[in-house]
Motif scaffolding. Structure first.
Motif, PDB file in Angstrom:
ATOM      1  N   PHE A   1       0.806  -1.211   0.000  1.00 31.63           N
ATOM      2  CA  PHE A   1       0.000   0.000   0.000  1.00 31.63           C
ATOM      3  C   PHE A   1       0.845   1.270   0.000  1.00 31.63           C
ATOM      4  O   PHE A   1       0.346   2.349  -0.230  1.00 31.63           O
ATOM      5  CB  PHE A   1      -0.975   0.001   1.179  1.00 31.63           C
ATOM      6  N   GLU A   2       2.127   1.150   0.265  1.00 31.41           N
ATOM      7  CA  GLU A   2       3.009   2.303   0.253  1.00 31.41           C
ATOM      8  C   GLU A   2       3.731   2.469  -1.077  1.00 31.41           C
ATOM      9  O   GLU A   2       4.394   3.467  -1.304  1.00 31.41           O
ATOM     10  CB  GLU A   2       4.029   2.185   1.382  1.00 31.41           C
ATOM     11  N   SER A   3       3.610   1.490  -1.966  1.00 37.43           N
ATOM     12  CA  SER A   3       4.341   1.570  -3.225  1.00 37.43           C
ATOM     13  C   SER A   3       3.724   2.607  -4.152  1.00 37.43           C
ATOM     14  O   SER A   3       2.512   2.828  -4.173  1.00 37.43           O
ATOM     15  CB  SER A   3       4.379   0.213  -3.914  1.00 37.43           C
ATOM     16  N   LEU A   4       4.568   3.244  -4.922  1.00 38.01           N
ATOM     17  CA  LEU A   4       4.129   4.268  -5.862  1.00 38.01           C
ATOM     18  C   LEU A   4       3.226   3.670  -6.935  1.00 38.01           C
ATOM     19  O   LEU A   4       2.231   4.274  -7.337  1.00 38.01           O
ATOM     20  CB  LEU A   4       5.349   4.945  -6.493  1.00 38.01           C
ATOM     21  N   GLU A   5       3.561   2.476  -7.374  1.00 35.84           N
ATOM     22  CA  GLU A   5       2.760   1.807  -8.404  1.00 35.84           C
ATOM     23  C   GLU A   5       1.332   1.556  -7.912  1.00 35.84           C
ATOM     24  O   GLU A   5       0.361   1.787  -8.623  1.00 35.84           O
ATOM     25  CB  GLU A   5       3.428   0.486  -8.793  1.00 35.84           C
ATOM     26  N   TRP A   6       1.199   1.091  -6.674  1.00 34.19           N
ATOM     27  CA  TRP A   6      -0.129   0.836  -6.115  1.00 34.19           C
ATOM     28  C   TRP A   6      -0.905   2.135  -5.997  1.00 34.19           C
ATOM     29  O   TRP A   6      -2.090   2.198  -6.327  1.00 34.19           O
ATOM     30  CB  TRP A   6      -0.022   0.169  -4.742  1.00 34.19           C
ATOM     31  N   LYS A   7      -0.248   3.206  -5.556  1.00 37.88           N
ATOM     32  CA  LYS A   7      -0.926   4.497  -5.403  1.00 37.88           C
ATOM     33  C   LYS A   7      -1.427   5.021  -6.743  1.00 37.88           C
ATOM     34  O   LYS A   7      -2.536   5.530  -6.843  1.00 37.88           O
ATOM     35  CB  LYS A   7       0.005   5.517  -4.741  1.00 37.88           C
ATOM     36  N   LYS A   8      -0.616   4.881  -7.790  1.00 41.26           N
ATOM     37  CA  LYS A   8      -1.035   5.325  -9.119  1.00 41.26           C
ATOM     38  C   LYS A   8      -2.229   4.512  -9.610  1.00 41.26           C
ATOM     39  O   LYS A   8      -3.178   5.055 -10.179  1.00 41.26           O
ATOM     40  CB  LYS A   8       0.118   5.224 -10.103  1.00 41.26           C
ATOM     41  N   CYS A   9      -2.172   3.210  -9.394  1.00 40.73           N
ATOM     42  CA  CYS A   9      -3.270   2.336  -9.799  1.00 40.73           C
ATOM     43  C   CYS A   9      -4.552   2.707  -9.049  1.00 40.73           C
ATOM     44  O   CYS A   9      -5.633   2.790  -9.635  1.00 40.73           O
ATOM     45  CB  CYS A   9      -2.897   0.887  -9.535  1.00 40.73           C
ATOM     46  N   HIS A  10      -4.419   2.947  -7.761  1.00 38.27           N
ATOM     47  CA  HIS A  10      -5.564   3.331  -6.930  1.00 38.27           C
ATOM     48  C   HIS A  10      -6.157   4.660  -7.405  1.00 38.27           C
ATOM     49  O   HIS A  10      -7.385   4.804  -7.511  1.00 38.27           O
ATOM     50  CB  HIS A  10      -5.131   3.426  -5.466  1.00 38.27           C
ATOM     51  N   GLU A  11      -5.311   5.619  -7.725  1.00 41.43           N
ATOM     52  CA  GLU A  11      -5.783   6.922  -8.204  1.00 41.43           C
ATOM     53  C   GLU A  11      -6.536   6.786  -9.525  1.00 41.43           C
ATOM     54  O   GLU A  11      -7.546   7.451  -9.741  1.00 41.43           O
ATOM     55  CB  GLU A  11      -4.604   7.887  -8.362  1.00 41.43           C
ATOM     56  N   ARG A  12      -6.045   5.919 -10.418  1.00 42.07           N
ATOM     57  CA  ARG A  12      -6.748   5.692 -11.690  1.00 42.07           C
ATOM     58  C   ARG A  12      -8.122   5.075 -11.452  1.00 42.07           C
ATOM     59  O   ARG A  12      -9.100   5.448 -12.086  1.00 42.07           O
ATOM     60  CB  ARG A  12      -5.920   4.788 -12.607  1.00 42.07           C
ATOM     61  N   ARG A  13      -8.186   4.136 -10.534  1.00 41.52           N
ATOM     62  CA  ARG A  13      -9.478   3.503 -10.231  1.00 41.52           C
ATOM     63  C   ARG A  13     -10.459   4.492  -9.625  1.00 41.52           C
ATOM     64  O   ARG A  13     -11.628   4.522  -9.979  1.00 41.52           O
ATOM     65  CB  ARG A  13      -9.273   2.306  -9.294  1.00 41.52           C
ATOM     66  N   VAL A  14      -9.978   5.296  -8.693  1.00 43.91           N
ATOM     67  CA  VAL A  14     -10.833   6.301  -8.063  1.00 43.91           C
ATOM     68  C   VAL A  14     -11.334   7.283  -9.121  1.00 43.91           C
ATOM     69  O   VAL A  14     -12.516   7.637  -9.156  1.00 43.91           O
ATOM     70  CB  VAL A  14     -10.087   7.031  -6.923  1.00 43.91           C
ATOM     71  N   SER A  15     -10.453   7.705 -10.003  1.00 42.48           N
ATOM     72  CA  SER A  15     -10.827   8.627 -11.073  1.00 42.48           C
ATOM     73  C   SER A  15     -11.878   7.992 -11.986  1.00 42.48           C
ATOM     74  O   SER A  15     -12.852   8.645 -12.385  1.00 42.48           O
ATOM     75  CB  SER A  15      -9.581   9.007 -11.873  1.00 42.48           C
ATOM     76  N   SER A  16     -11.700   6.730 -12.296  1.00 42.20           N
ATOM     77  CA  SER A  16     -12.648   6.017 -13.157  1.00 42.20           C
ATOM     78  C   SER A  16     -14.018   5.900 -12.492  1.00 42.20           C
ATOM     79  O   SER A  16     -15.053   6.099 -13.143  1.00 42.20           O
ATOM     80  CB  SER A  16     -12.098   4.629 -13.486  1.00 42.20           C
ATOM     81  N   VAL A  17     -14.028   5.593 -11.211  1.00 42.58           N
ATOM     82  CA  VAL A  17     -15.297   5.478 -10.483  1.00 42.58           C
ATOM     83  C   VAL A  17     -15.993   6.835 -10.429  1.00 42.58           C
ATOM     84  O   VAL A  17     -17.203   6.929 -10.651  1.00 42.58           O
ATOM     85  CB  VAL A  17     -15.066   4.921  -9.055  1.00 42.58           C
ATOM     86  N   ARG A  18     -15.239   7.889 -10.180  1.00 45.04           N
ATOM     87  CA  ARG A  18     -15.833   9.238 -10.134  1.00 45.04           C
ATOM     88  C   ARG A  18     -16.450   9.603 -11.485  1.00 45.04           C
ATOM     89  O   ARG A  18     -17.532  10.167 -11.554  1.00 45.04           O
ATOM     90  CB  ARG A  18     -14.781  10.267  -9.741  1.00 45.04           C
ATOM     91  N   LYS A  19     -15.749   9.280 -12.564  1.00 45.18           N
ATOM     92  CA  LYS A  19     -16.274   9.579 -13.894  1.00 45.18           C
ATOM     93  C   LYS A  19     -17.560   8.794 -14.136  1.00 45.18           C
ATOM     94  O   LYS A  19     -18.555   9.335 -14.621  1.00 45.18           O
ATOM     95  CB  LYS A  19     -15.253   9.238 -14.976  1.00 45.18           C
ATOM     96  N   SER A  20     -17.564   7.505 -13.776  1.00 43.83           N
ATOM     97  CA  SER A  20     -18.756   6.684 -13.978  1.00 43.83           C
ATOM     98  C   SER A  20     -19.945   7.207 -13.190  1.00 43.83           C
ATOM     99  O   SER A  20     -21.063   7.256 -13.698  1.00 43.83           O
ATOM    100  CB  SER A  20     -18.470   5.226 -13.584  1.00 43.83           C
ATOM    101  N   VAL A  21     -19.706   7.612 -11.956  1.00 42.16           N
ATOM    102  CA  VAL A  21     -20.789   8.151 -11.120  1.00 42.16           C
ATOM    103  C   VAL A  21     -21.286   9.467 -11.705  1.00 42.16           C
ATOM    104  O   VAL A  21     -22.488   9.732 -11.742  1.00 42.16           O
ATOM    105  CB  VAL A  21     -20.335   8.310  -9.652  1.00 42.16           C
ATOM    106  N   SER A  22     -20.371  10.287 -12.188  1.00 40.50           N
ATOM    107  CA  SER A  22     -20.757  11.559 -12.799  1.00 40.50           C
ATOM    108  C   SER A  22     -21.614  11.329 -14.046  1.00 40.50           C
ATOM    109  O   SER A  22     -22.644  11.983 -14.237  1.00 40.50           O
ATOM    110  CB  SER A  22     -19.506  12.355 -13.150  1.00 40.50           C
ATOM    111  N   VAL A  23     -21.198  10.405 -14.898  1.00 39.75           N
ATOM    112  CA  VAL A  23     -21.960  10.099 -16.114  1.00 39.75           C
ATOM    113  C   VAL A  23     -23.313   9.502 -15.742  1.00 39.75           C
ATOM    114  O   VAL A  23     -24.346   9.855 -16.321  1.00 39.75           O
ATOM    115  CB  VAL A  23     -21.163   9.161 -17.041  1.00 39.75           C
ATOM    116  N   LEU A  24     -23.337   8.598 -14.756  1.00 36.20           N
ATOM    117  CA  LEU A  24     -24.597   8.003 -14.310  1.00 36.20           C
ATOM    118  C   LEU A  24     -25.541   9.082 -13.790  1.00 36.20           C
ATOM    119  O   LEU A  24     -26.742   9.059 -14.075  1.00 36.20           O
ATOM    120  CB  LEU A  24     -24.344   6.953 -13.225  1.00 36.20           C
TER     121      LEU A  24
END
Length: 103
Positions: free
Chosen positions: A6-29
């Motif tokens: 959970f402290e790795s940079l790769e995991w943080k970037k992946c998590h940020e992309r997922r959060v961004s994707s979920v926010r976009k989906s909720v916004s479109v919905l």
């Protein structure tokens, strides 16, 4: 080396992309549901077409949301202070959904 994954940079970037994707989906919905709400409450011929293509979520739900579907949106809230941010986000989503365009 990070102490855990959970402290790795790769995991943080992946998590940020997922959060961004979920926010976009909720916004479109939200936009799709607002469009359907406007369509159901106004019989104006100048209505904008409802775009389901902007998100995978709305594409998957398109058949269920069209025609004579009855849509119920529930927001689950919790009185616990630990859930404050999630409850606030839920209430914000519901208020944006019900807000009239231009407000």
């Amino acid at each position: 080396r990070p102490a855990n994954i959970f402290e790795s940079l790769e995991w943080k970037k992946c998590h940020e992309r997922r959060v961004s994707s979920v926010r976009k989906s909720v916004s479109v919905l939200t936009g799709v549901l607002r469009g359907l709400l406007m369509k159901a409450t106004h019989s104006s011929s100048k209505q904008q077409p409802i775009s389901y293509r902007e998100s995978t979520l709305t594409q998957l739900l398109q058949t269920s949301l069209q025609e004579e579907a009855r849509i119920v949106v529930l927001g689950t809230v919790c009185p616990s202070s630990k859930s404050y941010n999630k409850t606030l986000a839920t209430m914000d989503f519901l208020s944006r959904l019900l807000r009239k365009p231009g407000e």
